[in-house]
Design a protein around this motif. Structure first.
Motif, PDB file in Angstrom:
ATOM      1  N   SER A   1      75.827 -33.429   7.945  1.00 33.65           N
ATOM      2  CA  SER A   1      74.394 -33.249   7.684  1.00 33.65           C
ATOM      3  C   SER A   1      73.634 -33.004   8.985  1.00 33.65           C
ATOM      4  O   SER A   1      72.647 -32.282   9.005  1.00 33.65           O
ATOM      5  N   LEU A   2      74.117 -33.575  10.074  1.00 35.42           N
ATOM      6  CA  LEU A   2      73.466 -33.362  11.368  1.00 35.42           C
ATOM      7  C   LEU A   2      73.597 -31.900  11.807  1.00 35.42           C
ATOM      8  O   LEU A   2      72.632 -31.302  12.314  1.00 35.42           O
ATOM      9  N   ILE A   3      74.759 -31.318  11.600  1.00 37.19           N
ATOM     10  CA  ILE A   3      74.933 -29.901  11.936  1.00 37.19           C
ATOM     11  C   ILE A   3      74.108 -29.043  10.990  1.00 37.19           C
ATOM     12  O   ILE A   3      73.542 -28.032  11.402  1.00 37.19           O
ATOM     13  N   ALA A   4      74.000 -29.447   9.734  1.00 30.53           N
ATOM     14  CA  ALA A   4      73.146 -28.712   8.790  1.00 30.53           C
ATOM     15  C   ALA A   4      71.713 -28.664   9.316  1.00 30.53           C
ATOM     16  O   ALA A   4      71.058 -27.610   9.278  1.00 30.53           O
ATOM     17  N   LEU A   5      71.237 -29.787   9.826  1.00 34.69           N
ATOM     18  CA  LEU A   5      69.886 -29.816  10.403  1.00 34.69           C
ATOM     19  C   LEU A   5      69.791 -28.924  11.635  1.00 34.69           C
ATOM     20  O   LEU A   5      68.775 -28.257  11.844  1.00 34.69           O
ATOM     21  N   SER A   6      70.845 -28.891  12.427  1.00 32.74           N
ATOM     22  CA  SER A   6      70.863 -28.009  13.604  1.00 32.74           C
ATOM     23  C   SER A   6      70.809 -26.545  13.190  1.00 32.74           C
ATOM     24  O   SER A   6      70.144 -25.736  13.832  1.00 32.74           O
ATOM     25  N   VAL A   7      71.508 -26.207  12.105  1.00 32.10           N
ATOM     26  CA  VAL A   7      71.498 -24.827  11.604  1.00 32.10           C
ATOM     27  C   VAL A   7      70.102 -24.464  11.097  1.00 32.10           C
ATOM     28  O   VAL A   7      69.603 -23.360  11.353  1.00 32.10           O
ATOM     29  N   ILE A   8      69.453 -25.402  10.411  1.00 33.86           N
ATOM     30  CA  ILE A   8      68.069 -25.175   9.936  1.00 33.86           C
ATOM     31  C   ILE A   8      67.149 -24.937  11.131  1.00 33.86           C
ATOM     32  O   ILE A   8      66.330 -24.013  11.124  1.00 33.86           O
ATOM     33  N   ALA A   9      67.296 -25.746  12.185  1.00 31.63           N
ATOM     34  CA  ALA A   9      66.472 -25.593  13.391  1.00 31.63           C
ATOM     35  C   ALA A   9      66.770 -24.264  14.091  1.00 31.63           C
ATOM     36  O   ALA A   9      65.853 -23.578  14.554  1.00 31.63           O
ATOM     37  N   MET A  10      68.051 -23.877  14.135  1.00 29.83           N
ATOM     38  CA  MET A  10      68.436 -22.610  14.755  1.00 29.83           C
ATOM     39  C   MET A  10      67.817 -21.436  14.001  1.00 29.83           C
ATOM     40  O   MET A  10      67.296 -20.502  14.615  1.00 29.83           O
ATOM     41  N   ALA A  11      67.830 -21.470  12.679  1.00 23.79           N
ATOM     42  CA  ALA A  11      67.249 -20.385  11.877  1.00 23.79           C
ATOM     43  C   ALA A  11      65.745 -20.270  12.153  1.00 23.79           C
ATOM     44  O   ALA A  11      65.204 -19.169  12.252  1.00 23.79           O
ATOM     45  N   ASP A  12      65.105 -21.423  12.302  1.00 23.93           N
ATOM     46  CA  ASP A  12      63.670 -21.441  12.580  1.00 23.93           C
ATOM     47  C   ASP A  12      63.367 -20.866  13.968  1.00 23.93           C
ATOM     48  O   ASP A  12      62.493 -20.028  14.130  1.00 23.93           O
ATOM     49  N   GLU A  13      64.133 -21.318  14.982  1.00 21.92           N
ATOM     50  CA  GLU A  13      63.888 -20.893  16.362  1.00 21.92           C
ATOM     51  C   GLU A  13      64.274 -19.441  16.600  1.00 21.92           C
ATOM     52  O   GLU A  13      63.523 -18.689  17.213  1.00 21.92           O
ATOM     53  N   GLU A  14      65.449 -19.046  16.141  1.00 23.36           N
ATOM     54  CA  GLU A  14      65.970 -17.711  16.444  1.00 23.36           C
ATOM     55  C   GLU A  14      65.403 -16.623  15.542  1.00 23.36           C
ATOM     56  O   GLU A  14      65.244 -15.482  15.969  1.00 23.36           O
ATOM     57  N   TYR A  15      65.152 -16.974  14.272  1.00 20.14           N
ATOM     58  CA  TYR A  15      64.794 -15.945  13.292  1.00 20.14           C
ATOM     59  C   TYR A  15      63.444 -16.184  12.621  1.00 20.14           C
ATOM     60  O   TYR A  15      63.032 -15.402  11.776  1.00 20.14           O
ATOM     61  N   GLU A  16      62.784 -17.283  12.985  1.00 23.43           N
ATOM     62  CA  GLU A  16      61.498 -17.650  12.389  1.00 23.43           C
ATOM     63  C   GLU A  16      61.581 -17.692  10.863  1.00 23.43           C
ATOM     64  O   GLU A  16      60.713 -17.191  10.150  1.00 23.43           O
ATOM     65  N   VAL A  17      62.674 -18.286  10.381  1.00 17.91           N
ATOM     66  CA  VAL A  17      62.927 -18.428   8.946  1.00 17.91           C
ATOM     67  C   VAL A  17      63.108 -19.913   8.654  1.00 17.91           C
ATOM     68  O   VAL A  17      63.813 -20.613   9.373  1.00 17.91           O
ATOM     69  N   THR A  18      62.456 -20.378   7.586  1.00 17.95           N
ATOM     70  CA  THR A  18      62.596 -21.768   7.186  1.00 17.95           C
ATOM     71  C   THR A  18      63.668 -21.883   6.114  1.00 17.95           C
ATOM     72  O   THR A  18      63.505 -21.390   4.998  1.00 17.95           O
ATOM     73  N   LEU A  19      64.778 -22.502   6.485  1.00 12.64           N
ATOM     74  CA  LEU A  19      65.842 -22.781   5.514  1.00 12.64           C
ATOM     75  C   LEU A  19      65.599 -24.155   4.911  1.00 12.64           C
ATOM     76  O   LEU A  19      65.129 -25.064   5.589  1.00 12.64           O
TER      77      LEU A  19
END
Length: 76
Positions: free
Chosen positions: A36-54
């Motif tokens: 779940s921690l990596i899932a949160l990191s992936v959500i943060a990465m999508a937000d930072e890199e692609y400006e997309v909210t997963l």
């Protein structure tokens, strides 16, 4: 937004998994390090890199890295 770039960004969220193991067809939830921690990191990465909210549902509904890429791409 390119699939290969997304895979590299996705792979960067893992500390112990070799990036070469992560491909478009990788079922990411089967990776030993997936949590779940990596899932949160992936959500943060999508937000930072692609400006997309997963959302959690987006990750639950995706099976492969490419599925997740397509989700991010569709929200862009």
């Amino acid at each position: 937004m390119e699939l290969q770039e997304f895979i590299e960004n996705f792979a960067a969220q893992f500390d112990d998994t070799d990036a070469s193991e992560i491909k478009a067809e990788t079922v990411f939830k089967e990776l030993d390090e997936w949590s779940s921690l990596i899932a949160l990191s992936v959500i943060a990465m999508a937000d930072e890199e692609y400006e997309v909210t997963l959302k959690g549902d987006d990750i639950r509904n995706a099976n492969t890295v490419e599925d997740l890429f397509n989700t991010v791409k569709s929200k862009k």
